[in-house]
Design an enzyme around this catalytic site. Structure first.
Site, PDB file in Angstrom:
ATOM      1  N   HIS A   1      -0.389  27.525 -21.163  1.00  0.00           N
ATOM      2  CA  HIS A   1      -0.846  28.477 -20.142  1.00  0.00           C
ATOM      3  C   HIS A   1      -1.094  27.797 -18.795  1.00  0.00           C
ATOM      4  CE1 HIS A   1      -0.910  31.730 -23.006  1.00  0.00           C
ATOM      5  NE2 HIS A   1      -1.545  30.940 -23.843  1.00  0.00           N
TER       6      HIS A   1
ATOM      7  N   SER B   1      -3.009  35.227 -26.540  1.00  0.00           N
ATOM      8  CA  SER B   1      -1.782  34.436 -26.389  1.00  0.00           C
ATOM      9  C   SER B   1      -0.683  35.001 -27.290  1.00  0.00           C
ATOM     10  CB  SER B   1      -2.068  32.965 -26.677  1.00  0.00           C
ATOM     11  OG  SER B   1      -0.984  32.148 -26.306  1.00  0.00           O
TER      12      SER B   1
END
Length: 387
Positions: free
Chosen positions: A272, A155
């Site tokens: 996400h 990430s």
């Protein structure tokens, strides 16, 4: 997108106006981040980046190294204290203070935890701590940097991996992380949402579970409910993100879907997933203004697990990553797949926590046997729990 976030993104775009040298964003002092320069020197000695890749291929696999950069959730109060004795680390934090407008080192060292854990703070904190850990590794084992053949970040860790690889400068990468974190924080506050870690088994029904959780939400009056896999960690282990109502439904019905264990993660939103769509445009605007370079070592994208092949791909996929699942399991297979009998590279997790090492162990036990963690805490203060 709020007026504040939109204005910040536009101001950054105007400040660089397509040229790296024209940026008004505070920049790190000379030699504050010289890992990319070291990599450039190494590739120059091999006759350029293409020749360097060929040279890397000629190295014994066991002499090569891979760097893994952690993401949000790995932060802990005290991180960075074990790095301050190493050259240039304080300069990194000084540069970060100028970019962010607050004392990130003070927040990292002393908290309080509830402030550090906020998305708007923890993403920059993990980013800077990870690159400071690279400085420690460079000081103690310079050959690891010189022999690095691949990097990946989870990430927000992907930004640190790209800065390490010379694809963008420290101040530019940190400012992009700042805008990303602010926009994601704002998006997460708009909808009650979260992330649920699920340890399943071979017969687990992730897709069915998410669909039925969405239908449950509709019966509760939630329009366009979100419940989907947001992280692929290792075989049979996923993170599911979405509306809190959906995640609570999954916890109550975990046995129906053959889930062995579920646990809510200490994050503020359903990252996400499409719940983060308001965060995409501010990041797009910042990334357009950055002069992204081709990485000096292979950096793998969270979106598909593949290596970045062109700077334009970096700008596109970093924005797409905000609303796409992190395919970490697939990334581990892409990095470590090799012929039987071929040695594995040394792997170093650079940054707070050892979660990526635990995931690597579950993905590829042989690769994990060559794993090390670069400590960012003082000895004796590591609160790490098993994954």
């Amino acid at each position: 997108m709020s007026v504040r976030v939109a204005r910040a993104a536009r101001a950054w775009a105007r400040s660089v106006s397509g040229r790296r040298g024209s940026s008004n964003c505070p920049r790190p002092p000379p030699a504050a981040v010289d890992v990319a320069a070291l990599l450039r020197d190494a590739t120059a000695a091999d006759g350029g980046s293409q020749d360097a890749q060929a040279a890397a291929g000629r190295r014994e696999p066991g002499q090569c190294s891979v760097l893994l950069f952690p993401g949000q959730g790995s932060q802990v109060v005290g991180m960075g204290r074990g790095l301050l004795r190493y050259p240039r680390v304080r300069e990194l934090y000084d540069a970060a203070r100028r970019v962010l407008g607050y004392d990130l080192l003070e927040l990292s060292l002393r908290g309080p935890p509830e402030a550090l854990d906020r998305t708007v703070h923890c993403q920059p904190a993990v980013f800077v701590a990870s690159l400071a850990a690279v400085e420690k590794l460079h000081h103690l084992q310079p050959a690891v940097i010189e022999n690095c053949v691949a990097a990946a970040g989870f990430s927000v860790g992907e930004f640190a991996a790209l800065v390490f690889a010379g694809a963008m400068e420290f101040s530019e990468g940190l400012y992009a992380v700042k805008i990303r974190a602010e926009a994601m924080q704002e998006a997460s506050e708009a909808v009650p949402s979260g992330m649920l870690s699920v340890l399943g088994q071979r017969q687990s029904k992730f897709t069915v579970a998410c669909l039925e959780a969405q239908e449950h939400c509709k019966t509760r009056g939630i329009e366009n409910p979100v419940c989907e896999v947001s992280n692929y960690l290792f075989p049979d282990c996923r993170v599911i993100s979405g509306h809190l109502e959906a995640l609570q439904f999954l916890q109550k019905n975990s046995s129906k879907y053959h889930f062995r264990r579920t646990k809510m993660l200490p994050v503020s939103g359903g990252f996400h997933t499409r719940l983060m769509e308001p965060a995409v445009e501010p990041l797009v605007q910042v990334l357009k203004a950055i002069d992204v370079k081709k990485p000096l070592v292979s950096v793998h994208s969270n979106v598909d697990g593949n290596r970045y092949m062109h700077p334009k791909h970096i700008q596109k996929l970093l924005a797409q990553q905000v609303v796409s699942p992190v395919k970490w399991e697939q990334t581990m297979h892409a990095i470590y797949e090799r012929r039987k009998g071929t040695a594995f590279p040394q792997t170093f997790e650079v940054g707070p926590g050892k979660q990526l090492g635990a995931i690597l162990r579950s993905c590829n036990l042989q690769a994990w046997r060559s794993y090390s963690h670069v400590e960012v805490l003082e000895a004796g203060e590591d609160p790490e729990e098993p994954l």
